[in-house]
Write a protein that holds these residues in place. Sequence first.
Motif, PDB file in Angstrom:
ATOM      1  N   THR A 194     110.238 -31.848 -23.032  1.00  0.00           N
ATOM      2  CA  THR A 194     110.816 -32.992 -23.749  1.00  0.00           C
ATOM      3  C   THR A 194     110.991 -32.731 -25.247  1.00  0.00           C
ATOM      4  OG1 THR A 194     108.628 -34.010 -24.051  1.00  0.00           O
ATOM      5  CG2 THR A 194     109.882 -34.652 -22.095  1.00  0.00           C
ATOM      6  N   HIS A 202     104.847 -29.076 -21.715  1.00  0.00           N
ATOM      7  CA  HIS A 202     106.156 -29.651 -21.400  1.00  0.00           C
ATOM      8  C   HIS A 202     106.453 -30.875 -22.275  1.00  0.00           C
ATOM      9  CE1 HIS A 202     105.948 -27.145 -17.789  1.00  0.00           C
ATOM     10  NE2 HIS A 202     107.173 -27.496 -17.479  1.00  0.00           N
ATOM     11  N   SER A 227     103.120 -40.932 -12.138  1.00  0.00           N
ATOM     12  CA  SER A 227     103.267 -39.838 -13.097  1.00  0.00           C
ATOM     13  C   SER A 227     104.112 -38.744 -12.470  1.00  0.00           C
ATOM     14  CB  SER A 227     101.901 -39.273 -13.493  1.00  0.00           C
ATOM     15  OG  SER A 227     101.318 -38.585 -12.395  1.00  0.00           O
ATOM     16  N   VAL A 228     104.570 -37.828 -13.311  1.00  0.00           N
ATOM     17  CA  VAL A 228     105.342 -36.686 -12.814  1.00  0.00           C
ATOM     18  C   VAL A 228     104.521 -35.890 -11.810  1.00  0.00           C
ATOM     19  CG1 VAL A 228     106.318 -34.457 -13.498  1.00  0.00           C
ATOM     20  CG2 VAL A 228     106.868 -36.509 -14.816  1.00  0.00           C
ATOM     21  N   ARG A 252     106.146 -34.791 -20.866  1.00  0.00           N
ATOM     22  CA  ARG A 252     106.299 -34.804 -19.410  1.00  0.00           C
ATOM     23  C   ARG A 252     105.003 -34.443 -18.690  1.00  0.00           C
ATOM     24  NH1 ARG A 252     111.561 -33.193 -19.024  1.00  0.00           N
ATOM     25  NH2 ARG A 252     112.126 -35.386 -18.814  1.00  0.00           N
ATOM     26  N   LYS A 253     104.089 -33.775 -19.364  1.00  0.00           N
ATOM     27  CA  LYS A 253     102.795 -33.427 -18.789  1.00  0.00           C
ATOM     28  C   LYS A 253     101.703 -33.782 -19.789  1.00  0.00           C
ATOM     29  CE  LYS A 253     103.939 -29.647 -15.605  1.00  0.00           C
ATOM     30  NZ  LYS A 253     103.610 -28.246 -15.246  1.00  0.00           N
ATOM     31  N   PRO A 269     110.986 -31.564 -12.208  1.00  0.00           N
ATOM     32  CA  PRO A 269     110.366 -32.521 -13.138  1.00  0.00           C
ATOM     33  C   PRO A 269     111.309 -33.618 -13.610  1.00  0.00           C
ATOM     34  CG  PRO A 269     109.670 -30.305 -13.665  1.00  0.00           C
ATOM     35  CD  PRO A 269     110.771 -30.169 -12.651  1.00  0.00           C
ATOM     36  N   HIS A 270     112.601 -33.323 -13.702  1.00  0.00           N
ATOM     37  CA  HIS A 270     113.551 -34.368 -14.085  1.00  0.00           C
ATOM     38  C   HIS A 270     113.673 -35.420 -12.983  1.00  0.00           C
ATOM     39  CE1 HIS A 270     115.189 -30.797 -16.475  1.00  0.00           C
ATOM     40  NE2 HIS A 270     114.672 -31.633 -17.363  1.00  0.00           N
ATOM     41  N   ASP A 312     112.830 -27.988 -18.762  1.00  0.00           N
ATOM     42  CA  ASP A 312     112.288 -29.281 -18.347  1.00  0.00           C
ATOM     43  C   ASP A 312     111.214 -29.817 -19.281  1.00  0.00           C
ATOM     44  OD1 ASP A 312     110.451 -27.361 -17.682  1.00  0.00           O
ATOM     45  OD2 ASP A 312     110.087 -28.095 -15.647  1.00  0.00           O
ATOM     46  N   THR A 372     110.571 -37.476 -13.050  1.00  0.00           N
ATOM     47  CA  THR A 372     110.623 -38.450 -14.139  1.00  0.00           C
ATOM     48  C   THR A 372     111.443 -39.663 -13.733  1.00  0.00           C
ATOM     49  OG1 THR A 372     110.394 -36.690 -15.783  1.00  0.00           O
ATOM     50  CG2 THR A 372     111.272 -38.796 -16.548  1.00  0.00           C
TER      51      THR A 372
END
Length: 286
Positions: A15, A250, A147-148, A253-254, A133-134, A13, A137
């Motif tokens: 990017t 991540h 946000s995630v 993503r983070k 997390p996907h 998960d 997103t």
Amino acid sequence: MRIDLHTHSTASDGTDTPAELVRNAAAAGLDVVALTDHDTVRGHAEAAAALPEGLTLVTGAELSCRTSGGTGLHLLAYLFDPDEPELERERELVRDDRVPRARAMIAKLRDLGVPVTWEQVARIAGDGSVGRPHIATAMVELGVVGSVSDAFTPDWLADGGRAYAEKHELDPFAAVRLVRAAGGVTVLAHPLAARRGGAHIGEDEIAELAGAGLDGVEVDHMDHDATARARLRALAGDLGLLTTGSSDYHGSRKSCRLGEYTTDPEIYGEIVRRATGAFPVPGTGG
């Protein structure tokens, strides 16, 4: 010596592709980086092939576990034999259950009025093992959350949340045993991560895991405040556990950065000394 023992790529998960991750790790001034994608070792070969000179790769995985009392936790496994059949079979069971679990959470979100689709989540996940997390997103793309991290609340995707669905997860005691049998080393990931929206493991349970062969505990982590870190460091001292620090990177993503938290070189040396299933991979300019 700067050592980051917890990162994720597009194999799960994150990017960054595995190749991008090791290049970014070198650019961030790291000397050692561990690739610990969720329940998979699929990114290791690409990362090793692209490894810049001067950077060492520690192969690993972050294993999804759940206690008998229902508390979810993650176990970082380092330098195990990836072909050990019993551990490989358990990782496959967890991975195979990710798709039906994701579809179940999407259905719950749609019942809650969130127009997320499987096609959208599959596009975001790409070739990675699909996970929360996907889905988070996708919710950001739809403007449902900012946000995630905002999706990991009881209102949405946190353990026990309105859109949460269970998946196959390992018993943590079995996971420690399997990793040890495969020659690996185990570290309990972010055990007091208060911002994740679910119950976290208690000190008695950490002590039981230590008695079962757990090697260490991740102390310095973005989701641990100063009080949590002090508490974990004291507990680790009492139990004879190694203490690590890691970014849990991540990619985009983070918000955490590679090398934001690091592990003491002496602790890293002890992890390598204990491992018999695999060796760190030195970079040769790939």
